[in-house]
Design an enzyme around this catalytic site. Structure first.
Site: not given
Ligand SMILES: [Zn+2]
Length: 366
Positions: A66, A180, A212-213, A235, A329
């Site tokens: 992503h 990410d 995706e998020e 990922d 994150h």
């Molecule tokens: Zn991810």
């Protein structure tokens, strides 16, 4: 290969692309792929699909990662010029105070700001260990009033991300924004380069997916259009080699790529991925043959867009392939370039093994 991965990863980490606003990242990747014999198209959602034709008798493969990242949107501009935000994606609220952020107003016009942290001298003891909910968080862009904020191009709905940043800790490890999943994107570009240069190979669709998020379903739309037999998602794998994470499994940073044997969200989203049995075998066999250490992970609490891709059309044989990542994150996620390089080599060798004899019949894997 490691140096190309390093350079592209850094470029992509420094390119902002909040979910729903991934176009800058997509354009950067398009540029990277321009010299390869791929058929490129972008769908209406912003998924970039790059197709490399191969053996028509072999199952087709979708390899995807992503392009989007989590962040915020402007919710309200206060009269005094402070900006309130709405969250977008799995934001860790306890890691927000005193972070630099970037308002994505337009290329060359972006505006920096800081997420305020109450002055320590004024923080009573009972507040010292409290997490501020994002609703109470505010961002200071240095403006003196609302008009000053608006003059910068900031309005309700402006995307906000962690201020893009890369710090190279040593020769192999780096930290920064959106490892990410820009690391997954960089790996795919490198895999495309190798597979395009030399056969054999099945037809491979390299997909740089959106959203995706946000809702995990951008890649699903690409899969519907492509209708692949196999889908391999790239990922992060949660590391288990820091004191706070040892219960999570055995994945260690720098110890090689990982494959996921089970993921399940369990926090409202009843979805996850259990790979088709052909694929763990493909990657285990390939890793042994290539002398690559392949780590294994199985856990609840996180999921990826492969959860939705597997359900497309008559079903797609899916697996999550991963690079270990620490501090996920947050604004400073960590990866190890040796893992990315080994993941790239593993994917190239594994995809080459998908030939006309490669079976997706489950009875062949009992
Ligand atoms: Zn991810």
């Amino acid at each position: 290969m490691k140096e190309r991965l390093r350079s592209l990863l850094k470029t992509l980490m420094l390119t902002p692309g909040l979910s729903g606003h991934e176009d800058r990242v997509r354009r950067r990747i398009e540029k990277e792929l321009a010299d390869l014999p791929l058929v490129l198209r972008t769908d209406r959602l912003g998924n970039l699909i790059a197709t490399l034709e191969g053996d028509e008798g072999a199952p087709s493969v979708m390899l995807f990662a992503h392009t989007d990242q989590l962040g915020f949107m402007v919710r309200k501009i206060e009269d005094n010029g402070l900006v309130r935000i709405e969250r977008l994606g799995g934001i860790p609220e306890k890691a927000l105070p005193a972070q630099a952020v970037l308002f994505c107003v337009g290329e060359g016009r972006d505006v920096q700001g800081v997420i305020a942290n109450k002055s320590h001298h004024a923080t009573p003891p009972d507040e010292k260990y409290k997490v501020t909910p994002y609703q109470d968080v505010f961002i200071d862009v240095g403006a003196e009033d609302a008009a000053g904020v608006k003059a910068l191009g900031i309005e309700i709905g402006t995307p906000v991300v962690y201020d893009p940043r890369v710090i190279e800790l040593n020769e192999n490890r780096l930290i920064g924004t959106s490892v990410d999943d820009r690391a997954g994107c960089a790996v795919i570009v490198e895999v495309a380069r190798a597979l395009a240069a030399e056969g054999p190979r099945p037809t491979v669709h390299f997909v740089f997916a959106v959203l995706e998020e946000f809702n995990l379903q951008g890649a699903m739309v690409a899969a519907r259009a492509i209708n692949p037999d196999i889908a391999i998602q790239l990922d992060l794998a949660l590391n288990a080699d820091t004191p706070d994470m040892t219960q999570r499994g055995e994945v260690a940073l720098g110890n090689g790529p990982a494959m996921s044997l089970y993921s399940f969200h369990g926090r409202g989203t009843l979805n996850g991925t259990i790979p088709h049995p052909a694929l763990p075998k493909l990657f285990s066999d390939t890793a042994s043959a290539e002398g690559i250490n392949l780590q294994r992970t199985a856990h609840t609490g996180a999921l990826t867009d492969s959860s939705y891709v597997q359900l497309v059309n008559e079903g797609v044989a899916c697996i999550d392939m991963c690079f270990p990542c620490r501090y996920t994150h947050t604004s400073l996620e960590m990866c190890d370039l040796r893992d990315l390089e080994a993941l790239t080599k593993l994917l190239i060798a594994a995809i080459r093994r998908v030939d006309a004899d490669f079976s997706l019949n489950r009875d062949d894997y009992t």
